[in-house]
Motif scaffolding. Structure first.
Motif, short mmCIF file in Angstrom:
data_model
loop_
_atom_site.label_atom_id
_atom_site.label_comp_id
_atom_site.label_asym_id
_atom_site.label_seq_id
_atom_site.Cartn_x
_atom_site.Cartn_y
_atom_site.Cartn_z
N VAL A 106 22.53 42.65 -20.67
CA VAL A 106 22.15 41.50 -19.85
C VAL A 106 22.08 41.96 -18.39
O VAL A 106 23.03 42.55 -17.87
N TYR A 107 20.95 41.66 -17.76
CA TYR A 107 20.75 42.00 -16.34
C TYR A 107 20.64 40.70 -15.55
O TYR A 107 19.83 39.83 -15.86
N VAL A 108 21.49 40.58 -14.54
CA VAL A 108 21.52 39.37 -13.73
C VAL A 108 20.95 39.69 -12.35
O VAL A 108 21.32 40.67 -11.71
N HIS A 109 20.03 38.84 -11.91
CA HIS A 109 19.35 39.04 -10.62
C HIS A 109 19.65 37.85 -9.70
O HIS A 109 19.98 36.76 -10.16
N GLU A 110 19.49 38.11 -8.42
CA GLU A 110 19.59 37.01 -7.45
C GLU A 110 18.48 36.00 -7.73
O GLU A 110 17.35 36.36 -8.04
N ALA A 111 18.78 34.75 -7.62
CA ALA A 111 17.76 33.72 -7.84
C ALA A 111 16.67 33.86 -6.79
O ALA A 111 16.98 34.04 -5.61
N PRO A 112 15.40 33.85 -7.19
CA PRO A 112 14.31 34.01 -6.22
C PRO A 112 14.30 32.87 -5.21
O PRO A 112 14.51 31.71 -5.57
N LEU A 113 14.08 33.21 -3.94
CA LEU A 113 14.03 32.20 -2.90
C LEU A 113 12.72 31.43 -3.01
O LEU A 113 11.66 31.99 -3.28
N SER A 114 12.79 30.13 -2.79
CA SER A 114 11.55 29.33 -2.83
C SER A 114 10.74 29.61 -1.59
O SER A 114 11.28 29.79 -0.49
N GLU A 115 9.46 29.69 -1.78
CA GLU A 115 8.55 30.01 -0.65
C GLU A 115 8.33 28.75 0.20
O GLU A 115 7.95 27.70 -0.31
N GLU A 116 8.60 28.87 1.46
CA GLU A 116 8.40 27.75 2.36
C GLU A 116 6.98 27.80 2.93
O GLU A 116 6.49 28.87 3.30
N PRO A 117 6.31 26.69 3.01
CA PRO A 117 4.93 26.69 3.53
C PRO A 117 4.92 27.05 5.00
O PRO A 117 5.82 26.68 5.77
N GLU A 118 3.91 27.84 5.40
CA GLU A 118 3.77 28.23 6.81
C GLU A 118 3.43 27.00 7.64
O GLU A 118 2.64 26.14 7.24
N PRO A 119 4.03 26.90 8.85
CA PRO A 119 3.74 25.73 9.71
C PRO A 119 2.29 25.71 10.14
O PRO A 119 1.70 26.76 10.40
N GLU A 120 1.74 24.53 10.20
CA GLU A 120 0.34 24.40 10.62
C GLU A 120 0.24 24.58 12.14
O GLU A 120 1.09 24.18 12.92
#
Length: 212
Positions: A197-211
């Motif tokens: 079993v390989y455990v990884h850091e949870a992927p960070l959610s991508e935040e939208p670039e400011p307009e």
């Protein structure tokens, strides 16, 4: 005349109150039904289980009998006479009956438990040899045991509980990034299988670039 009518009504009221109280008390003190602690049971060969009679009268005696001692044997508990240890001897299905006798040795009731004896496992393997999880993920391990009729449960163990934990039902929880090896062992034969079993850091959610 009025006094006579008054006393008659008063008498009726008290008679009604006594009847209601008596009925209520009888309902609350109704004897509990005599029963076995289990009606159906599945055991693996060589397993044991204690059958118990509940709510029997003090002067009643119980005799436990197996319909087929070659499948399930019975050993009564001499200390209390209201329980017996059953042992799964061979594969099959049979009934163990509890014959209840009154103080005059007259049979008053018979209760039964249906017992199925399943075979021991002869092989075991993980459905997946490698598992990838994110921190805090949980999942149930898929274990293939043959024959399919076997009820034997393996013993699970993690090589690193700081990374992955596993409980007796095979449910794993990812604790921290890293690697751990899970082992499932058949206690009847000592056969073992392993899974990485390989455990990884949870992927960070991508935040939208400011307009702009």
């Amino acid at each position: 005349m009025k006094n006579r009518l008054f006393y008659l009504m008063l008498f009726c009221f008290f008679a009604f109150a006594v009847a209601i109280t008596s009925q209520s008390a009888t309902g609350n003190c109704a004897p509990k039904k005599t029963k076995l602690n289990i009606k159906k049971l599945t055991l693996t060969k060589n397993d044991t289980y204690t059958l118990r009679i509940y709510n029997s009268k003090k002067k009643q005696t119980v005799n436990f009998v197996s319909d087929d001692p070659n499948i399930v044997s019975v050993k009564e508990n001499a200390s209390n006479g209201k329980s017996a240890v059953v042992t799964a001897a061979n594969i099959g299905t049979t009934c163990v009956r509890a014959h209840i006798y009154n103080r005059k040795s007259k049979l008053v009731r018979t209760l039964k438990t249906t017992i199925r004896v399943a075979p021991l496992a002869v092989s075991i393997k993980f459905a997946q040899r490698k598992i990838h999880l994110n921190v805090s993920d949980t999942m149930k391990l898929s274990v293939l045991i043959k024959p399919n009729l076997s009820q034997e449960l393996p013993l699970f163990k993690s090589s690193n509980n700081d990374v992955v934990t596993v409980n007796s039902k095979g449910i794993i929880t990812a604790i921290a990034p890293g690697h751990a090896t899970l082992t499932a062992t058949l206690l009847s034969s000592g056969q073992k299988v392993k899974c990485d079993v390989y455990v990884h850091e949870a992927p960070l959610s991508e935040e939208p670039e400011p307009e702009e």
